[in-house]
Design a protein around this motif. Structure first.
Motif, short mmCIF file in Angstrom:
data_model
loop_
_atom_site.label_atom_id
_atom_site.label_comp_id
_atom_site.label_asym_id
_atom_site.label_seq_id
_atom_site.Cartn_x
_atom_site.Cartn_y
_atom_site.Cartn_z
N LEU A 56 0.86 -1.18 0.00
CA LEU A 56 0.00 0.00 0.00
C LEU A 56 0.89 1.23 0.00
O LEU A 56 1.64 1.46 0.95
CB LEU A 56 -0.92 0.02 1.22
CG LEU A 56 -1.69 1.34 1.45
CD1 LEU A 56 -2.66 1.61 0.31
CD2 LEU A 56 -2.43 1.32 2.79
N LEU A 57 0.82 2.01 -1.06
CA LEU A 57 1.54 3.28 -1.15
C LEU A 57 0.49 4.38 -1.23
O LEU A 57 -0.33 4.40 -2.13
CB LEU A 57 2.45 3.31 -2.39
CG LEU A 57 3.45 2.15 -2.52
CD1 LEU A 57 4.33 2.35 -3.74
CD2 LEU A 57 4.29 1.99 -1.28
N ARG A 58 0.58 5.31 -0.28
CA ARG A 58 -0.51 6.27 -0.12
C ARG A 58 -0.23 7.59 -0.83
O ARG A 58 0.90 8.10 -0.82
CB ARG A 58 -0.77 6.52 1.37
CG ARG A 58 -1.22 5.27 2.13
CD ARG A 58 -1.49 5.59 3.58
NE ARG A 58 -0.28 5.97 4.30
CZ ARG A 58 -0.29 6.53 5.51
NH1 ARG A 58 -1.43 6.80 6.10
NH2 ARG A 58 0.85 6.83 6.11
N TRP B 267 0.41 7.08 -11.61
CA TRP B 267 1.50 6.54 -10.81
C TRP B 267 2.63 6.15 -11.78
O TRP B 267 2.39 5.45 -12.78
CB TRP B 267 1.07 5.31 -10.01
CG TRP B 267 0.41 5.62 -8.71
CD1 TRP B 267 -0.92 5.69 -8.45
CD2 TRP B 267 1.06 5.88 -7.46
NE1 TRP B 267 -1.14 5.99 -7.12
CE2 TRP B 267 0.06 6.10 -6.49
CE3 TRP B 267 2.41 5.93 -7.05
CZ2 TRP B 267 0.35 6.38 -5.15
CZ3 TRP B 267 2.70 6.21 -5.74
CH2 TRP B 267 1.68 6.43 -4.79
N TYR B 268 3.83 6.60 -11.43
CA TYR B 268 5.03 6.23 -12.18
C TYR B 268 5.97 5.47 -11.25
O TYR B 268 5.99 5.71 -10.04
CB TYR B 268 5.77 7.47 -12.71
CG TYR B 268 5.16 8.07 -13.96
CD1 TYR B 268 4.08 8.93 -13.89
CD2 TYR B 268 5.69 7.78 -15.22
CE1 TYR B 268 3.53 9.49 -15.05
CE2 TYR B 268 5.14 8.34 -16.39
CZ TYR B 268 4.07 9.19 -16.28
OH TYR B 268 3.53 9.74 -17.43
N ASN C 217 2.08 -4.99 -14.03
CA ASN C 217 2.74 -5.73 -12.94
C ASN C 217 1.84 -5.96 -11.73
O ASN C 217 2.34 -6.11 -10.61
CB ASN C 217 4.02 -5.01 -12.50
CG ASN C 217 5.01 -4.85 -13.64
OD1 ASN C 217 5.03 -5.64 -14.58
ND2 ASN C 217 5.83 -3.83 -13.57
N GLY C 218 0.53 -6.03 -11.94
CA GLY C 218 -0.38 -6.37 -10.86
C GLY C 218 -0.76 -5.22 -9.94
O GLY C 218 -1.46 -5.41 -8.95
N PHE C 219 -0.30 -4.04 -10.24
CA PHE C 219 -0.65 -2.87 -9.43
C PHE C 219 -2.02 -2.32 -9.81
O PHE C 219 -2.45 -2.44 -10.96
CB PHE C 219 0.39 -1.76 -9.60
CG PHE C 219 1.67 -2.01 -8.85
CD1 PHE C 219 2.74 -2.62 -9.48
CD2 PHE C 219 1.79 -1.64 -7.52
CE1 PHE C 219 3.93 -2.87 -8.79
CE2 PHE C 219 2.97 -1.86 -6.83
CZ PHE C 219 4.03 -2.49 -7.46
N HIS D 232 -4.54 5.89 -3.73
CA HIS D 232 -3.54 4.98 -3.19
C HIS D 232 -3.23 3.84 -4.16
O HIS D 232 -4.12 3.32 -4.84
CB HIS D 232 -4.02 4.38 -1.86
CG HIS D 232 -4.32 5.40 -0.81
ND1 HIS D 232 -3.72 6.63 -0.75
CD2 HIS D 232 -5.19 5.34 0.25
CE1 HIS D 232 -4.17 7.31 0.29
NE2 HIS D 232 -5.07 6.56 0.91
N LEU D 233 -1.99 3.45 -4.16
CA LEU D 233 -1.51 2.36 -5.03
C LEU D 233 -1.41 1.07 -4.22
O LEU D 233 -0.87 1.10 -3.11
CB LEU D 233 -0.14 2.72 -5.60
CG LEU D 233 0.50 1.72 -6.58
CD1 LEU D 233 -0.26 1.71 -7.90
CD2 LEU D 233 1.96 2.06 -6.81
N THR D 234 -1.92 -0.02 -4.77
CA THR D 234 -1.89 -1.28 -4.05
C THR D 234 -1.46 -2.42 -4.97
O THR D 234 -1.54 -2.33 -6.19
CB THR D 234 -3.28 -1.62 -3.46
OG1 THR D 234 -4.22 -1.71 -4.53
CG2 THR D 234 -3.74 -0.58 -2.46
#
Lengths: 117, 113
Positions: free
Chosen positions: B20-22, B35-36, B61-63, B75-77
């Motif tokens: 989890l990247l917020r 998102w990069y 890549n599954g993100f 948010h990126l997960t």
């Protein structure tokens, strides 16, 4: 898949010298950009270019910087008299935008690492 | 003014566990969000982009990322981290059509075996 290519990958220059960083954007793209990333810091916008003129520039992009599209394929960033603080990774990017492509992403090159000594 | 804030400068996970990247954004109108990812000594690669067509966006890549207007978040997960996911991740907002991208501060993701 088409790519943005940048040359050289690494440039070392002495303070006060001029450098030209070169980029070949994706061929059908219309907007071109330069960004830089000083080591350990965030990616910063420098300039955007469209229809053969600068469309926007940041406060970083002062009179020492210039951009040019000398032919149909290259897009260059020139720094006239380099300073130590110009040392950074410089990224070129391009984007294909139309009126319906608000979310069209930027495609970045692998960057040129500029080291000013 | 538009901006993005990445809430964590560094995230460390174990391989196989969720990521989890917020990211929170600020925008006066419907934003354009991306998102990069930047692997060491590499350029910036697009992971995914938000279009108004769907709030849940799937990338490479599954993100994936979910746009939540009520929380002004993007948010990126990823369900299961892989060693190759170790990299710097940037949440990015576009200022306007044809305009510049504004980058967040970046989140460095470490993946432990």
């Amino acid at each position: 898949e088409p790519e943005v290519t940048q040359t050289p990958s690494h440039q070392v220059t002495q303070m006060g010298q001029e450098v030209i960083l070169r980029c070949v954007p994706i061929s059908n793209h219309l907007y071109f950009y330069w960004y830089r990333q000083i080591l350990g810091q965030k990616v910063e916008f420098l300039v955007s270019f469209y229809n053969n003129e600068i469309s926007e520039k940041s406060e970083i992009f002062d009179d020492q910087f210039s951009v040019e599209r000398p032919d149909g394929s290259n897009f260059t960033l020139k720094i006239r008299s380099t300073k130590l603080e110009d040392s950074a990774m410089y990224f070129c990017a391009s984007s294909h935008l139309t009126a319906s492509s608000y979310n069209s992403p930027l495609h970045f090159g692998n960057g040129t690492r500029l080291t000013v000594t | 003014a538009q901006s993005v804030t990445q809430l964590d400068s560094h995230v460390s996970v174990s391989e196989g566990t969720p990521v989890l990247l917020r990211c929170n954004y600020s925008s006066s109108y419907s934003p354009s969000l991306f998102w990069y990812v930047q692997h060491p000594n590499k350029g910036l690669q697009l992971l995914l982009k938000y279009t108004s067509a769907a709030t849940l966006v799937k990338g490479i890549n599954g993100f994936e990322a979910e746009f939540k207007k009520s929380e002004t978040s993007f948010h990126l997960t990823k369900p299961s981290a892989h060693m190759s996911d170790a990299a710097e991740y940037f949440c990015v907002i576009r200022y306007n059509q044809g305009g510049k991208l504004i980058f967040g501060q970046g989140t460095e993701l470490s993946v432990k075996p």
